[in-house]
Design a protein around this motif. Structure first.
Motif, PDB file in Angstrom:
ATOM      1  N   ILE A 162       6.453  -0.804  -3.827  1.00 48.21           N
ATOM      2  CA  ILE A 162       7.223   0.746  -3.480  1.00 48.21           C
ATOM      3  C   ILE A 162       7.838   0.497  -2.259  1.00 48.21           C
ATOM      4  O   ILE A 162       8.783   1.141  -1.982  1.00 48.21           O
ATOM      5  CB  ILE A 162       5.883   1.732  -3.222  1.00 48.21           C
ATOM      6  CG1 ILE A 162       4.868   1.849  -4.440  1.00 48.21           C
ATOM      7  CG2 ILE A 162       6.456   3.055  -2.991  1.00 48.21           C
ATOM      8  CD1 ILE A 162       3.862   2.715  -4.101  1.00 48.21           C
ATOM      9  N   ASN A 189      11.663   1.384  -1.492  1.00 48.31           N
ATOM     10  CA  ASN A 189      11.871   2.462  -0.423  1.00 48.31           C
ATOM     11  C   ASN A 189      13.043   1.893   0.533  1.00 48.31           C
ATOM     12  O   ASN A 189      13.882   2.509   1.132  1.00 48.31           O
ATOM     13  CB  ASN A 189      10.837   2.666   0.530  1.00 48.31           C
ATOM     14  CG  ASN A 189      10.118   4.095  -0.125  1.00 48.31           C
ATOM     15  OD1 ASN A 189      10.794   4.905  -0.653  1.00 48.31           O
ATOM     16  ND2 ASN A 189       8.628   4.076   0.275  1.00 48.31           N
ATOM     17  N   SER A 246       0.758  -1.186  -0.064  1.00 44.58           N
ATOM     18  CA  SER A 246      -0.225  -0.036  -0.068  1.00 44.58           C
ATOM     19  C   SER A 246       0.861   1.274   0.050  1.00 44.58           C
ATOM     20  O   SER A 246       1.554   1.273  -0.908  1.00 44.58           O
ATOM     21  CB  SER A 246      -1.036  -0.053   1.226  1.00 44.58           C
ATOM     22  OG  SER A 246      -0.473   0.277   2.503  1.00 44.58           O
ATOM     23  N   SER A 247       0.707   2.137   0.913  1.00 45.31           N
ATOM     24  CA  SER A 247       1.012   3.422   1.167  1.00 45.31           C
ATOM     25  C   SER A 247       2.627   3.620   0.434  1.00 45.31           C
ATOM     26  O   SER A 247       3.497   2.742   0.922  1.00 45.31           O
ATOM     27  CB  SER A 247       0.734   4.224   2.453  1.00 45.31           C
ATOM     28  OG  SER A 247       1.496   5.229   2.253  1.00 45.31           O
ATOM     29  N   SER A 248       2.882   4.709  -0.194  1.00 46.64           N
ATOM     30  CA  SER A 248       4.246   5.154  -0.533  1.00 46.64           C
ATOM     31  C   SER A 248       5.061   5.571   0.539  1.00 46.64           C
ATOM     32  O   SER A 248       6.168   6.072   0.382  1.00 46.64           O
ATOM     33  CB  SER A 248       4.086   5.872  -1.789  1.00 46.64           C
ATOM     34  OG  SER A 248       3.744   7.101  -1.384  1.00 46.64           O
ATOM     35  N   ARG A 249       4.487   5.969   1.585  1.00 46.87           N
ATOM     36  CA  ARG A 249       5.582   6.634   2.741  1.00 46.87           C
ATOM     37  C   ARG A 249       6.739   5.804   2.923  1.00 46.87           C
ATOM     38  O   ARG A 249       6.556   4.625   2.849  1.00 46.87           O
ATOM     39  CB  ARG A 249       4.397   6.879   3.862  1.00 46.87           C
ATOM     40  CG  ARG A 249       4.158   5.364   4.614  1.00 46.87           C
ATOM     41  CD  ARG A 249       2.933   5.521   5.613  1.00 46.87           C
ATOM     42  NE  ARG A 249       1.685   5.816   4.941  1.00 46.87           N
ATOM     43  CZ  ARG A 249       0.750   6.180   5.684  1.00 46.87           C
ATOM     44  NH1 ARG A 249       0.598   6.141   7.008  1.00 46.87           N
ATOM     45  NH2 ARG A 249      -0.160   6.780   4.976  1.00 46.87           N
ATOM     46  N   PRO A 250       7.740   6.694   3.503  1.00 47.61           N
ATOM     47  CA  PRO A 250       8.979   5.466   3.646  1.00 47.61           C
ATOM     48  C   PRO A 250       9.068   4.801   4.832  1.00 47.61           C
ATOM     49  O   PRO A 250       9.807   5.269   6.031  1.00 47.61           O
ATOM     50  CB  PRO A 250      10.085   6.660   3.674  1.00 47.61           C
ATOM     51  CG  PRO A 250       9.332   7.798   4.186  1.00 47.61           C
ATOM     52  CD  PRO A 250       7.902   8.119   3.697  1.00 47.61           C
TER      53      PRO A 250
END
Lengths: 418, 168
Positions: free
Chosen positions: B89, B93, B64-68
């Motif tokens: 992703i 990351n 899911s989310s692209s946050r690091p």
């Protein structure tokens, strides 16, 4: 053996005549999108490189997450964005005008055949226009801003063939929820979801954006639809010249790793139950579930057709006073159209909360957080535990029609019965 | 360069999403996120994980989310992640942040919480030092090993300075 549309785009951008799934290519990027929440995580690193941005005209910085800021730390994120835009002279700076995933397509900033990357996993939305578009990490964006290119492993493609006419009050969102329930949250990990078939040909560009928006919920690298005359009209309305639009499609003998068929003729409205977008069930299985909040909008379903579908159902009704019904258009342009076409008046008179165009409640940033024990049904894309506030809240995902029907009754409601 | 890592194992299941590794309410600050990282899946993890420990997980780890999200894990000192498969992703990351992540079908059945693991990041060869079991993971592509060896993405971009006009 021919190539899929995704392979053609990656081949061209990497200077190869042909690419095959699994191949590592370094491709030129046509558009790099950065939003306010993740930009500040890499700006300091980028500054350390002491290099200009490779092509400022290809960079979009969009303030949509903390838009506007509701805590001091969010206000601080914003200040870092403003500083970066000023210092690096970024011309395309969109400040509090809507969600990037609507701003970029509606502005005609991305075209079929191009490559877009963004620091947000829902960047895959732009595939609805026939672009290769994918979310990347903020770490990776440093590389892109410095070099204008990025490495990709050419994904395998799953062909999703959608046929039949959508029944009354069943929408593109129900198709993608159904697909997710079939393949799961890792059903397309690092693969392409290519949406085709007569239903996709018939649907609006806005609906195609909805399909592609949720490709990431199956783990997909990208979602994509073949550009057609509807795509051309959409982009020309945004000011793009016809001769600048490249029409491309998958070859007839392109190779797919899997083919999935969905006939929507008898498709029921679907609801994803907590805590996964792939937990979708027909609405009839969860009818009557009590709700405290309904969210209509977001980059998944915050476009004009979505609100028209909702307004048709809400018109003449009152939102129960223990219910909050949040209206959150995906952009100011949509907001203005809803003001012109009468939808906003319907929502306001019904007692809805009219929010600005932002990621706000969807991402749990501001305006609509949930307390423990509360339940929300939204038209957004994720219902992970804790996403909208308390980890003890429940989040359901559905179409704008199902959301509107549920908003006026206070419980999950089948929109076909209203 | 020493590419062999040894550490105590924490186990997680399938489809652990990146929002549960780095929660939204933490402003994506690694120190704040570390306090609740993975607590929905293992309450002990944020307080008891030690620098050098290794995560072994199921399918689609970090989806899911692209946050690091791996910045929170790096803050806690997690030395490596071994999983059946991972979100794309998150995978990239995590390498860019400087934490090696290896995909290895069958890995989640090979380890129990608390086992000692040894992994050679450059070859992908993994041993369970507690049980003696071994397995060969998919070997990371040279591009990723290069970035890891350089000390992360930023150092790697710097090392390419001479090849690009924009960096001169």
């Amino acid at each position: 053996m021919g190539m899929t549309i995704t392979e053609k785009i990656l081949a061209k951008a990497s200077g190869n005549e042909k690419v095959v799934p699994g191949q590592i290519v370094v491709a030129k990027v046509d558009l790099a999108m950065i939003h306010d929440a993740l930009g500040p995580l890499f700006y300091p690193n980028f500054r350390k490189l002491e290099t200009p941005v490779w092509d400022p005209n290809k960079v979009f910085i969009v303030v949509d997450h903390a838009a506007p800021a509701s805590t001091l730390s969010q206000a601080e994120w914003l200040s870092h964005n403003y500083d970066f835009v000023r210092d690096y002279k970024i011309p395309n700076f969109i400040n509090n005008q809507g969600v990037a995933h609507q701003i970029i397509p509606e502005g005609g900033h991305i075209l079929p055949g191009q490559i877009a990357v963004g620091t947000d996993s829902h960047t895959c939305t732009y595939g609805g226009l026939g672009a290769f578009s994918t979310g990347i990490g903020s770490t990776e964006m440093c590389n892109v801003l410095a070099l204008g290119e990025l490495w990709f492993r050419v994904p395998e493609t799953i062909k999703v063939v959608i046929t039949g006419k959508l029944p009354r009050r069943v929408m593109a969102k129900d198709i993608i929820l159904k697909l997710l329930s079939m393949i799961g949250v890792d059903g397309a990990t690092y693969k392409t979801l290519e949406f085709c078939g007569e239903t996709v040909d018939e649907m609006s560009v806005d609906s195609r954006l909805t399909l592609c928006n949720m490709a990431i919920e199956a783990g997909a690298k990208n979602g994509i639809c073949t550009p057609d005359e509807k795509t051309v009209k959409y982009l020309m309305d945004a000011g793009v010249k016809r001769e600048d639009i490249e029409m491309l499609k998958s070859d007839d003998d392109a190779a797919y790793c899997q083919e999935i068929h969905i006939d929507v003729t008898d498709l029921e409205p679907h609801v994803a139950i907590p805590h996964s977008p792939a937990n979708a069930v027909p609405v009839t299985e969860v009818e009557g579930t009590p709700l405290n909040q309904v969210l209509i909008g977001t980059c998944t379903n915050g476009r004009v057709e979505d609100f028209i579908a909702a307004a048709e159902i809400i018109k003449g009704h009152k939102i129960p006073n223990m219910m909050r019904c949040l209206i959150m258009p995906a952009s100011n342009k949509i907001y203005a159209e809803l003001a012109r076409n009468g939808c906003m008046e319907i929502f306001a008179e019904a007692g809805c909360v009219l929010l600005n165009a932002t990621c706000g409640a969807c991402g749990g940033f501001h305006e609509g957080l949930l307390f423990k024990g509360e339940a929300c049904l939204g038209t957004h894309n994720r219902n992970f535990k804790g996403r909208m506030g308390s980890p003890e809240a429940k989040i359901y995902l559905a179409s704008p029609a199902t959301a509107a029907a549920s908003a006026i009754t206070g419980v999950i409601t089948d929109p076909r019965k209203i | 360069m020493n590419t062999v890592i040894r550490g105590k194992v924490w186990t997680f299941g399938d489809n652990v999403n990146s929002e549960s590794i780095m929660a939204t309410g933490t402003d994506f600050d690694p120190a704040k996120a570390a306090k609740t990282s993975l607590c929905h899946y293992d309450k002990e993890f944020p307080t008891k994980v030690k620098p050098g420990d290794i995560i072994v997980a199921g399918r689609n780890f970090g989806c899911s989310s692209s946050r690091p999200a791996a910045r929170a894990l790096k803050f806690l000192g997690v030395a490596a992640i071994l999983c059946e498969s991972s979100g794309a992703i998150f995978y990239r990351n995590t390498w860019n942040i400087g934490v090696p992540i290896l995909e290895c079908p069958g890995i989640s059945k090979m380890f129990n919480k608390g086992d000692e693991a040894e992994v050679d990041v450059s070859t992908g060869f993994i041993k369970n030092l507690t049980t003696g079991a071994t397995v060969q993971a998919e070997k990371p592509i040279p591009l990723l090993l290069e970035r890891w060896a350089a000390g992360g993405m930023i150092e790697w971009v710097k090392s390419r300075r001479d090849q690009y006009d924009t960096l001169k």
